[in-house]
Write an enzyme that holds these catalytic residues in place. Sequence first.
Site, PDB file in Angstrom:
ATOM      1  N   ILE A 117      22.353 -26.697 -24.123  1.00  6.08           N
ATOM      2  CA  ILE A 117      22.978 -26.036 -25.274  1.00  6.08           C
ATOM      3  C   ILE A 117      23.976 -27.009 -25.910  1.00  6.08           C
ATOM      4  CG2 ILE A 117      24.371 -24.097 -26.076  1.00  6.08           C
ATOM      5  CD1 ILE A 117      23.375 -22.522 -23.645  1.00  6.08           C
ATOM      6  N   HIS A 118      23.745 -27.306 -27.167  1.00  2.00           N
ATOM      7  CA  HIS A 118      24.587 -28.217 -27.941  1.00  2.00           C
ATOM      8  C   HIS A 118      24.474 -27.799 -29.403  1.00  2.00           C
ATOM      9  CE1 HIS A 118      20.559 -29.776 -28.178  1.00  2.00           C
ATOM     10  NE2 HIS A 118      20.906 -30.447 -29.255  1.00  2.00           N
ATOM     11  N   GLY A 119      24.981 -28.577 -30.312  1.00  2.00           N
ATOM     12  CA  GLY A 119      25.032 -28.192 -31.722  1.00  2.00           C
ATOM     13  C   GLY A 119      23.704 -27.774 -32.321  1.00  2.00           C
ATOM     14  N   ALA A 139      22.794 -24.442 -30.607  1.00  2.00           N
ATOM     15  CA  ALA A 139      23.783 -23.394 -30.854  1.00  2.00           C
ATOM     16  C   ALA A 139      23.856 -22.999 -32.328  1.00  2.00           C
ATOM     17  CB  ALA A 139      25.160 -23.843 -30.363  1.00  2.00           C
TER      18      ALA A 139
END
Length: 164
Positions: A12-14, A17
């Site tokens: 989960i990262h930019g 997300a």
Amino acid sequence: MISMMRCDDRLIHGQVALLWSKELQLSRIIVASDQAAKSDIQKNALLLAAPAGIKVAVVPVAKAIELANDPRGAKLKMLLLTNTVANLKTLVDNVDVETKVDIANVGRIGGGNLNDKHKISETVYLTDDEVEAVKAIGKKRNNFVYQPLPSDTPVPFLSLLKGE
């Protein structure tokens, strides 16, 4: 229902997300990683990285398979997210839902020498074993793509392999 399976070193990262969660209108993210599930620090970091309103489960791969196949999830929009090609192959082999499978960012972090890997794209580097695993995934799944961002045109993943 599993809206997409994605392999991404960063979990989960930019991109996940902010972009994929909106594109797929997610209500859940299942992180399938034995390593992350064992680490309270990594679990907490992943939970903090998730967008507001989306529930996250950071679980071992076996538990992720169980959750993904649970009929109670049929009404939910879920992303099944893992960080290794080996885990992705295990998920593809054991999750009953036909859905998009995306390898977008893998092989550049987490150890290993890039010189020992095949450069598949600017964001995907695979070992010989991983190349064999993606070939097997491609035989099982029709919608197997390389698509880092929702705005990118999906490219059939196997078309990126040299000599295929």
